[in-house]
Structure formats: structure tokens, C-alpha cells
Motif scaffolding. Structure first.
Motif, PDB file in Angstrom:
ATOM      1  N   LYS A  34      83.966 -24.701 -38.136  1.00 44.18           N
ATOM      2  CA  LYS A  34      83.568 -24.657 -39.549  1.00 44.18           C
ATOM      3  C   LYS A  34      82.056 -24.483 -39.711  1.00 44.18           C
ATOM      4  O   LYS A  34      81.469 -25.016 -40.652  1.00 44.18           O
ATOM      5  CB  LYS A  34      83.993 -25.947 -40.265  1.00 44.18           C
ATOM      6  N   GLY A  35      81.418 -23.769 -38.825  1.00 41.63           N
ATOM      7  CA  GLY A  35      79.978 -23.545 -38.908  1.00 41.63           C
ATOM      8  C   GLY A  35      79.146 -24.615 -38.243  1.00 41.63           C
ATOM      9  O   GLY A  35      77.927 -24.472 -38.112  1.00 41.63           O
ATOM     10  N   PHE A  36      79.758 -25.703 -37.820  1.00 38.62           N
ATOM     11  CA  PHE A  36      79.063 -26.760 -37.096  1.00 38.62           C
ATOM     12  C   PHE A  36      79.082 -26.449 -35.593  1.00 38.62           C
ATOM     13  O   PHE A  36      80.033 -25.888 -35.086  1.00 38.62           O
ATOM     14  CB  PHE A  36      79.747 -28.119 -37.312  1.00 38.62           C
ATOM     15  N   GLU A  37      77.998 -26.863 -34.919  1.00 40.24           N
ATOM     16  CA  GLU A  37      77.908 -26.668 -33.474  1.00 40.24           C
ATOM     17  C   GLU A  37      77.250 -27.884 -32.833  1.00 40.24           C
ATOM     18  O   GLU A  37      76.434 -28.561 -33.470  1.00 40.24           O
ATOM     19  CB  GLU A  37      77.032 -25.448 -33.144  1.00 40.24           C
ATOM     20  N   ALA A  38      77.608 -28.111 -31.570  1.00 33.96           N
ATOM     21  CA  ALA A  38      76.913 -29.137 -30.777  1.00 33.96           C
ATOM     22  C   ALA A  38      77.069 -28.759 -29.314  1.00 33.96           C
ATOM     23  O   ALA A  38      78.134 -28.314 -28.892  1.00 33.96           O
ATOM     24  CB  ALA A  38      77.496 -30.521 -31.028  1.00 33.96           C
ATOM     25  N   THR A  39      75.996 -28.947 -28.537  1.00 31.37           N
ATOM     26  CA  THR A  39      76.009 -28.596 -27.129  1.00 31.37           C
ATOM     27  C   THR A  39      75.837 -29.856 -26.281  1.00 31.37           C
ATOM     28  O   THR A  39      74.941 -30.668 -26.539  1.00 31.37           O
ATOM     29  CB  THR A  39      74.897 -27.587 -26.795  1.00 31.37           C
ATOM     30  N   TYR A  40      76.668 -30.001 -25.291  1.00 32.45           N
ATOM     31  CA  TYR A  40      76.658 -31.142 -24.367  1.00 32.45           C
ATOM     32  C   TYR A  40      75.490 -30.949 -23.390  1.00 32.45           C
ATOM     33  O   TYR A  40      75.548 -30.108 -22.493  1.00 32.45           O
ATOM     34  CB  TYR A  40      77.996 -31.161 -23.633  1.00 32.45           C
ATOM     35  N   ARG A  41      74.446 -31.746 -23.572  1.00 31.78           N
ATOM     36  CA  ARG A  41      73.258 -31.645 -22.734  1.00 31.78           C
ATOM     37  C   ARG A  41      73.193 -32.859 -21.812  1.00 31.78           C
ATOM     38  O   ARG A  41      72.824 -33.958 -22.230  1.00 31.78           O
ATOM     39  CB  ARG A  41      71.992 -31.616 -23.604  1.00 31.78           C
ATOM     40  N   LYS A  42      73.530 -32.620 -20.555  1.00 32.87           N
ATOM     41  CA  LYS A  42      73.530 -33.735 -19.596  1.00 32.87           C
ATOM     42  C   LYS A  42      72.124 -34.204 -19.291  1.00 32.87           C
ATOM     43  O   LYS A  42      71.865 -35.401 -19.134  1.00 32.87           O
ATOM     44  CB  LYS A  42      74.242 -33.288 -18.323  1.00 32.87           C
ATOM     45  N   GLU A  43      71.179 -33.265 -19.215  1.00 32.35           N
ATOM     46  CA  GLU A  43      69.815 -33.620 -18.802  1.00 32.35           C
ATOM     47  C   GLU A  43      69.121 -34.514 -19.823  1.00 32.35           C
ATOM     48  O   GLU A  43      68.285 -35.342 -19.463  1.00 32.35           O
ATOM     49  CB  GLU A  43      68.991 -32.361 -18.533  1.00 32.35           C
ATOM     50  N   THR A  84      84.284 -40.577 -24.829  1.00 32.89           N
ATOM     51  CA  THR A  84      85.354 -41.226 -24.091  1.00 32.89           C
ATOM     52  C   THR A  84      84.986 -41.200 -22.621  1.00 32.89           C
ATOM     53  O   THR A  84      84.479 -40.204 -22.107  1.00 32.89           O
ATOM     54  CB  THR A  84      86.715 -40.556 -24.303  1.00 32.89           C
ATOM     55  N   SER A  85      85.231 -42.318 -21.993  1.00 33.07           N
ATOM     56  CA  SER A  85      84.776 -42.504 -20.627  1.00 33.07           C
ATOM     57  C   SER A  85      85.782 -41.959 -19.627  1.00 33.07           C
ATOM     58  O   SER A  85      86.973 -42.206 -19.742  1.00 33.07           O
ATOM     59  CB  SER A  85      84.569 -44.001 -20.375  1.00 33.07           C
ATOM     60  N   HIS A  86      85.291 -41.240 -18.632  1.00 33.04           N
ATOM     61  CA  HIS A  86      86.170 -40.781 -17.556  1.00 33.04           C
ATOM     62  C   HIS A  86      86.270 -41.823 -16.438  1.00 33.04           C
ATOM     63  O   HIS A  86      87.228 -41.834 -15.683  1.00 33.04           O
ATOM     64  CB  HIS A  86      85.649 -39.458 -16.979  1.00 33.04           C
ATOM     65  N   THR A  87      85.273 -42.685 -16.365  1.00 30.54           N
ATOM     66  CA  THR A  87      85.300 -43.705 -15.317  1.00 30.54           C
ATOM     67  C   THR A  87      86.028 -44.960 -15.777  1.00 30.54           C
ATOM     68  O   THR A  87      86.457 -45.764 -14.965  1.00 30.54           O
ATOM     69  CB  THR A  87      83.880 -44.091 -14.887  1.00 30.54           C
ATOM     70  N   THR A 118      72.542 -39.342 -29.101  1.00 27.55           N
ATOM     71  CA  THR A 118      72.296 -39.519 -27.673  1.00 27.55           C
ATOM     72  C   THR A 118      73.240 -40.582 -27.149  1.00 27.55           C
ATOM     73  O   THR A 118      73.729 -41.419 -27.906  1.00 27.55           O
ATOM     74  CB  THR A 118      70.847 -39.938 -27.381  1.00 27.55           C
ATOM     75  N   TYR A 119      73.514 -40.533 -25.865  1.00 26.08           N
ATOM     76  CA  TYR A 119      74.499 -41.443 -25.309  1.00 26.08           C
ATOM     77  C   TYR A 119      74.044 -42.015 -23.971  1.00 26.08           C
ATOM     78  O   TYR A 119      73.170 -41.454 -23.294  1.00 26.08           O
ATOM     79  CB  TYR A 119      75.854 -40.734 -25.133  1.00 26.08           C
ATOM     80  N   THR A 120      74.651 -43.121 -23.628  1.00 24.73           N
ATOM     81  CA  THR A 120      74.513 -43.720 -22.304  1.00 24.73           C
ATOM     82  C   THR A 120      75.916 -43.941 -21.784  1.00 24.73           C
ATOM     83  O   THR A 120      76.750 -44.542 -22.469  1.00 24.73           O
ATOM     84  CB  THR A 120      73.789 -45.076 -22.376  1.00 24.73           C
ATOM     85  N   ALA A 121      76.187 -43.411 -20.601  1.00 25.67           N
ATOM     86  CA  ALA A 121      77.532 -43.568 -20.049  1.00 25.67           C
ATOM     87  C   ALA A 121      77.474 -43.449 -18.537  1.00 25.67           C
ATOM     88  O   ALA A 121      76.604 -42.772 -17.993  1.00 25.67           O
ATOM     89  CB  ALA A 121      78.475 -42.522 -20.629  1.00 25.67           C
ATOM     90  N   THR A 122      78.437 -44.078 -17.886  1.00 22.55           N
ATOM     91  CA  THR A 122      78.594 -43.922 -16.441  1.00 22.55           C
ATOM     92  C   THR A 122      79.396 -42.659 -16.206  1.00 22.55           C
ATOM     93  O   THR A 122      80.437 -42.450 -16.831  1.00 22.55           O
ATOM     94  CB  THR A 122      79.344 -45.135 -15.865  1.00 22.55           C
ATOM     95  N   GLY A 123      78.925 -41.821 -15.321  1.00 21.73           N
ATOM     96  CA  GLY A 123      79.646 -40.594 -15.044  1.00 21.73           C
ATOM     97  C   GLY A 123      79.446 -39.563 -16.140  1.00 21.73           C
ATOM     98  O   GLY A 123      78.424 -39.553 -16.828  1.00 21.73           O
ATOM     99  N   TYR A 124      80.459 -38.722 -16.345  1.00 17.68           N
ATOM    100  CA  TYR A 124      80.342 -37.620 -17.293  1.00 17.68           C
ATOM    101  C   TYR A 124      81.422 -37.748 -18.355  1.00 17.68           C
ATOM    102  O   TYR A 124      82.559 -37.331 -18.140  1.00 17.68           O
ATOM    103  CB  TYR A 124      80.449 -36.293 -16.543  1.00 17.68           C
ATOM    104  N   LYS A 171      82.553 -31.051 -20.907  1.00 16.75           N
ATOM    105  CA  LYS A 171      81.711 -31.027 -19.723  1.00 16.75           C
ATOM    106  C   LYS A 171      80.331 -30.480 -20.079  1.00 16.75           C
ATOM    107  O   LYS A 171      80.134 -29.850 -21.119  1.00 16.75           O
ATOM    108  CB  LYS A 171      82.346 -30.209 -18.602  1.00 16.75           C
ATOM    109  N   ALA A 172      79.402 -30.728 -19.182  1.00 15.66           N
ATOM    110  CA  ALA A 172      78.002 -30.365 -19.420  1.00 15.66           C
ATOM    111  C   ALA A 172      77.857 -28.881 -19.723  1.00 15.66           C
ATOM    112  O   ALA A 172      78.543 -28.046 -19.137  1.00 15.66           O
ATOM    113  CB  ALA A 172      77.160 -30.740 -18.208  1.00 15.66           C
ATOM    114  N   ASP A 173      76.979 -28.591 -20.695  1.00 10.97           N
ATOM    115  CA  ASP A 173      76.644 -27.241 -21.161  1.00 10.97           C
ATOM    116  C   ASP A 173      77.720 -26.616 -22.044  1.00 10.97           C
ATOM    117  O   ASP A 173      77.519 -25.522 -22.567  1.00 10.97           O
ATOM    118  CB  ASP A 173      76.316 -26.302 -20.000  1.00 10.97           C
ATOM    119  N   ASP A 174      78.841 -27.285 -22.212  1.00 10.88           N
ATOM    120  CA  ASP A 174      79.849 -26.802 -23.157  1.00 10.88           C
ATOM    121  C   ASP A 174      79.289 -26.860 -24.564  1.00 10.88           C
ATOM    122  O   ASP A 174      78.572 -27.798 -24.922  1.00 10.88           O
ATOM    123  CB  ASP A 174      81.104 -27.679 -23.103  1.00 10.88           C
ATOM    124  N   LYS A 175      79.660 -25.892 -25.385  1.00 13.38           N
ATOM    125  CA  LYS A 175      79.311 -25.926 -26.804  1.00 13.38           C
ATOM    126  C   LYS A 175      80.598 -26.047 -27.595  1.00 13.38           C
ATOM    127  O   LYS A 175      81.510 -25.230 -27.441  1.00 13.38           O
ATOM    128  CB  LYS A 175      78.557 -24.661 -27.217  1.00 13.38           C
TER     129      LYS A 175
END
Lengths: 113, 113
Positions: A60-69, A93-96, A24-30, A52-56
Motif C-alpha cells: 500500500k505504498g509503505f516500505e521498510a528494509t531489514y537492516r542487520k548492520e 518474532t524470535s527464531h532462537t 530499532t530492535y535488539t534480538a538474539t540471532g536473526y 531476513k537481512a536486506d529484505d524489503k
């Protein structure tokens, strides 16, 4: 400031078991989100990413989904192998605040035959 | 072969003796960064550089200096090393600072006595 919290390790699994490593993360912006893997005695290498949000991200068989909510980017693999034994780092990495990178503490995975 | 190289790979030194860890990349990347890895603390960013002659502080810059006179090189300088700088250091580079994958060097293990 930005922060990344990873599931504490170490994690020990039997071959062919299902893997989840929470992040889990804490960040300003996306931010952009990454999973890096470090094999013994080596530098880190990219495992997968999502920018970006909802991207998966998948590799190599590993997966992770970007869940903004839920501000999460959990790593999963359906069937681990002995060769997956390594340290896994979640990172953002921060965009802001361009140029800033924040890593989690790392989770050590050991897979036993 | 595309790579990030670091030298030396291992170094044992004494308190107060100035040292430089070199980092070089052959991928024409704009962005470079230095991290230190300590048990239980993950990777922490020391300094980063968005381009030639542009450097900025990361989360733990105290006791370190950097320079970016050429695109390919990003040396880390410890003017007066102390034992709390004993760590594993990684250099990384990427095309850009946000969405792009960072490529890591093999690491430099530094011990300050």
C-alpha cells in the motif's frame, strides 16, 4: 531479552507529506520483522514484513528494509493520505526462542487534509 | 471468511470473580497467542501455544491461565481478576511462530473494578 524501540508519537502530518517511523530492535540471532497497523476500534493487521537481512517489505505504498548492520526496520511512505491515520506497531518474532513475539509501543499517526 | 473471533468484546467485572475470554480461529493455524495492550506499553505477550496441548509463558503471564485442548480454541482464564488486569486483550493466530503473519481478533476490553 528481545526488545523493540519505536519512534515516539504522536505524529501529525499533512496529506501528501513524507512519512518515516523509526524502529530499532535488539534480538538474539536473526528475527523476523513486521509492521502492523491498528485502525480505530479494530485489531491489528499486517502491513508488511521481512524475514531476513536486506529484505524489503512493501504494501500500500509503505516500505521498510531489514537492516542487520543498524538493527533497524524503519517504515516509510512517500505520500500519506488521511486514510493512513492509525497506530503503527513494529514487531519481531524470535527464531532462537520460537513463539516469542515482541512489539514496540506503537506510534499514532494523524494525517490532516 | 478467515477470522479470529473473541468473546466477549466488552466485559466489566469485579475483583476476584473468575472469568474466561474465548478465542477461536477457523484457519487451521498451529500457533496462537494472547496479548494485552495498555497505553504507552504497546502489546505485551501473555501466553502462546505452538500446538494442541503445548503452551508457554510470554512476558506477562502472572494472573493468567490458558489451555489448548483443540487446535481452533485458545481461551484466556483469569482465576481471580484484579484491577491491574484492566486492559484491552487481543488473541492472534498464525500458521507458524516465526516468519508467518499473525491474524488478530477484534479485541476484548476488560474492566476489573
Amino acid at each position: 531479552g528481545d526488545s523493540v524501540t519505536q519512534m515516539e508519537g504522536p505524529v501529525t502530518l499533512s496529506e501528501e507529506a513524507f512519512l518515516t517511523i523509526n524502529c530499532t530492535y535488539t534480538a538474539t540471532g536473526y528475527p523476523s520483522l513486521f509492521w502492523y497497523v491498528q485502525y480505530p476500534g479494530e485489531g491489528l493487521q499486517l502491513l508488511l514484513k521481512a524475514t531476513k537481512a536486506d529484505d524489503k517489505g512493501s504494501n500500500k505504498g509503505f516500505e521498510a528494509t531489514y537492516r542487520k548492520e543498524t538493527t533497524s526496520f524503519h517504515l516509510e511512505k512517500g505520500s500519506v493520505q488521511v486514510s493512513d491515520s492509525a497506530v503503527y506497531f513494529c514487531a519481531l518474532t524470535s527464531h532462537t526462542n520460537a513463539g516469542k513475539s515482541t512489539f514496540g509501543d506503537g506510534t499514532t499517526l494523524t494525517v490532516k487534509p | 471468511e478467515a477470522q479470529v473471533t473473541q468473546n466477549p468484546r466488552y466485559l466489566i467485572t469485579v475483583t476476584g470473580k473468575k472469568l474466561t475470554v474465548t478465542c477461536s480461529q477457523n484457519m487451521n493455524h498451529e500457533y496462537m497467542s494472547w496479548y494485552r495492550q495498555d497505553p504507552g506499553l504497546g502489546l505485551r505477550q501473555i501466553y502462546y501455544s505452538m500446538n494442541v496441548e503445548v503452551t508457554d509463558k510470554g512476558d506477562v503471564p502472572e494472573g493468567y491461565k490458558v489451555s489448548r485442548k483443540e487446535k481452533r480454541n485458545f481461551p484466556l482464564i483469569l482465576e481471580s481478576p484484579s484491577p491491574n488486569q484492566t486492559s484491552l486483550y487481543f488473541c492472534a493466530s498464525s500458521l507458524g511462530p516465526n516468519t508467518d503473519t499473525q491474524y488478530f481478533g477484534p479485541g476484548t476490553r476488560l474492566t476489573v473494578l
